[in-house]
Scaffold this motif. Structure first.
Motif, PDB file in Angstrom:
ATOM      1  N   ASP A  27      76.692  27.832  48.505  1.00 24.89           N
ATOM      2  CA  ASP A  27      75.691  28.896  48.422  1.00 24.89           C
ATOM      3  C   ASP A  27      74.660  28.551  47.330  1.00 24.89           C
ATOM      4  O   ASP A  27      74.185  29.408  46.610  1.00 24.89           O
TER       5      ASP A  27
ATOM      6  N   THR B 156      80.474  33.654  51.363  1.00 23.03           N
ATOM      7  CA  THR B 156      81.054  32.611  52.217  1.00 23.03           C
ATOM      8  C   THR B 156      82.569  32.505  51.972  1.00 23.03           C
ATOM      9  O   THR B 156      83.059  32.936  50.927  1.00 23.03           O
TER      10      THR B 156
ATOM     11  N   ASP C 265      70.335  27.663  54.341  1.00 27.06           N
ATOM     12  CA  ASP C 265      71.000  28.857  53.819  1.00 27.06           C
ATOM     13  C   ASP C 265      72.201  29.226  54.699  1.00 27.06           C
ATOM     14  O   ASP C 265      72.041  29.420  55.911  1.00 27.06           O
TER      15      ASP C 265
ATOM     16  N   TRP D  69      73.733  31.916  55.153  1.00 31.15           N
ATOM     17  CA  TRP D  69      73.558  33.192  55.865  1.00 31.15           C
ATOM     18  C   TRP D  69      72.753  32.976  57.141  1.00 31.15           C
ATOM     19  O   TRP D  69      73.052  33.541  58.198  1.00 31.15           O
TER      20      TRP D  69
END
Ligand code: GLC
Ligand code: MG
Length: 576
Positions: A84, A194, A411, A413
């Motif tokens: 991340d 995550t 990313d 996400w």
């Protein structure tokens, strides 16, 4: 006793009005401050590997001094597997080699302090990386680390993949169940983000102590404060109660599918913030220097305000006020601005210090959310409303989101959402390299490939070009920072008003003959407004600053009874 205090205060404030405005500020450093957020991977790459680094930041500190900000807050620079991008930390007291060495950090700190800049670190408290030694010991139940993370099993169920149901229906903010199976320990652990970021368990005293030690380590290293990351998610309900369906979205893997009453803003979380404040105040007690604590907390106003703590047990110096990000956008009208700003200022207790943010590395850029023609107007709000302003790097230039292709998306996400939906979630657009000039890679890096692509508008939107232009977002921003030094902005009262559906205005007043007035036309048509409903203002005021496409140049005198405004035009008016 009380009346005497009031009288003394009045005498003092009258004296303040008659005294020369050049008086030294009586605010603490973090109150008059503009904090500048640097996302280190994207600020300046000194070694040509395509990723920003500490030497790059040190090289550019003069730019920040010239801009007039007072502190830098850096997103995480600690040792990390970068799942991340640094928010997954595997060692809190080491610098990740991608950013440099501890010597590089010390050099940055020393140079910043020499230049009068404060250094604020990101304190990531809710979870660690799964590569962190604490987690590995917890997996193996070693040395009292058994309960440092949230381990659990649901009911026994022969047909479930691991022989047990999930312990609860809790979701990850990055999609899907928040529970992940650990083969070695034969249990699930909870992860808000995550699966490589297991959540810490603050009910274990070992965790509480370890995190206080991290705080002390960095204060002893000479840093001036902390931005505490993902605070609402620090503690989860001890009974693992299922959360209710919110009705906000249909997608059951989307975090918004559930209400988060058992996984956010738990009472123990507030207590922990107060404990950290105690640690920081202990240092202040010794040398008088405030180490600021600002907390990252999305949520409803009643939950967010509690992060201030109480008079007896203070918490954050200020929780982040995200409402200009979450509650307003390009469709908002003047009364929406009025309501959202009042919601914040009107709910603060006397001892609560306000703050304003327009963006960060998790939110689409303010110039893209509101339209780039509103960039100056938004900076007028964040820099001239009362309190501390936090600027995300590039807001001073009107930097916009970058269109990042699926191939270039990094990313997690965004990636978790898949090719068809990644644009809805990816935070890459607001994280692309800072734009210094119109040379290769916008002067960010000499590499052939930067970790995220540079925005194609960099030829015109960059520091050098904007410095040389007669009018630019950069120049407006600097003017606004200059005005913050006046006592009117530091101490003046605030009055906000929707003058019409589309014209929003506010005043800052200490001495009624010397007000600061900000007027913004949010609409798409020209309007002529009368400012007299804002209070007794002089008939004529001077344009101190104007949005870059305005016809009013600084220095021009305007009629406050009939002020014409073009669409999206924003003005700062002063008496002299
Ligand atoms: C914080 C950070 C965000 C990160 C998340 C999980 O909210 O601001 O960037 O993705 O924590 O690590
Ligand atoms: Mg580099």
């Amino acid at each position: 006793m009380a009346p005497l205090v009031v009288i003394l205060f009045l005498v003092f404030s009258i004296a303040g009005i008659t005294a020369a405005p050049a008086k030294e500020s009586d605010l603490d450093w973090w109150q008059s401050c503009v904090v500048y957020q640097i996302y280190p991977r994207s600020f300046r790459d000194s070694d040509g590997d395509g990723v920003g680094d500490l030497k790059g930041i040190t090289e550019k500190l003069d730019y920040l001094v010239d801009l007039g900000v007072c502190a830098v807050w850096m997103s995480p620079i600690y040792k990390s597997p970068m799942v991340d991008f640094g928010y997954d930390i595997s060692n809190y007291t080491e610098i990740d080699p991608i950013f440099g060495t501890m010597e590089d950090f010390e050099e940055l700190r020393d140079r910043a302090h020499e230049l009068g800049l404060k250094v604020i670190m990101d304190f990531v408290v809710s979870y660690t990386s799964d590569q962190m030694i604490w987690f590995q010991k917890s997996v193996r139940r070693e040395d009292g680390y058994d309960d440092w993370y949230l381990w659990a099993l649901g009911e026994k169920n022969e047909s479930a993949p691991h022989g047990y149901n999930l312990p609860s229906n809790w979701l990850s903010a990055f999609r899907g169940s928040g529970w992940n199976w650990n083969e070695e320990r034969q249990q699930f652990y909870f992860h808000t983000f995550t699966k490589e970021q297991p959540d810490l368990n603050y009910r274990d005293p070992g965790v509480v102590k370890a995190m206080k030690d991290v705080l002390r380590y960095w204060v002893d290293k000479g840093v001036d404060g902390f931005r505490v990351d993902a605070v609402p998610n620090m503690v989860e309900d001890i009974n693992l109660h299922d959360e209710l369906i919110s009705g906000l979205v249909d997608d059951p893997d989307d975090y918004e599918y559930l209400t988060h009453i058992y996984t956010q803003h738990q009472p123990e979380t507030y207590d922990m913030v107060q404990q950290w404040r105690e640690v920081l105040d202990e240092y202040k007690g010794k040398d008088g220097h405030t180490r600021v604590m600002m907390t990252e907390n999305y949520g409803p106003i009643d939950k967010v305000l509690q992060y201030y703590g109480t008079v007896e047990r203070p918490g954050a110096n200020f929780p982040f006020n995200f409402y200009l990000i979450t509650n307003l956008d390009k469709n908002s009208r003047a009364h929406d601005f009025d309501r959202v700003i009042d919601m914040w200022l009107g709910n603060l207790q006397e001892n609560n210090w306000p703050d304003w943010l327009l963006g960060n590395h998790d939110q689409h850029r303010v110039a893209s959310r509101y339209g780039v023609e509103m960039a100056d107007a938004l900076n007028m709000l964040s820099l001239l409303l009362p309190g501390t302003a936090i600027t995300y790097m590039g807001e001073e230039l009107g930097m916009e989101d970058t269109d990042v292709s699926w191939q270039d998306t990094v990313d997690p996400w965004g990636i978790n959402a898949g090719e068809a939906n990644y644009k809805k979630y990816s935070r890459d657009p607001e994280r692309t390299p800072f734009q210094w000039d119109d040379t290769t890679n916008a002067g960010f890096s000499s590499s052939n490939k930067t970790w995220l692509p540079v925005n194609s508008n960099y030829k015109t939107v960059n520091v050098e070009t904007e410095k040389q232009a007669t009018r630019s977002h950069y120049h407006v921003y600097k003017q606004l920072i200059e005005l913050r030094k006046t006592r009117t902005i530091q101490r003046g009262s605030t009055y906000t008003l929707a003058l019409t559906d589309n014209v929003f205005a506010f005043t800052r007043v200490l001495d009624s003959s010397d007000p600061v007035v900000v007027v913004i036309n949010l609409g798409d048509v020209s309007e002529t407004v009368n400012l007299s409903s804002l209070g007794s203002l002089p008939d004529a005021l001077n344009v101190y600053a104007s949005s870059i496409h305005s016809d009013y140049r600084p220095g021009v005198i305007v009629d406050t009874r009939a002020l014409g405004l073009h669409p999206k035009e924003a003005l700062v008016l002063t008496a002299s």
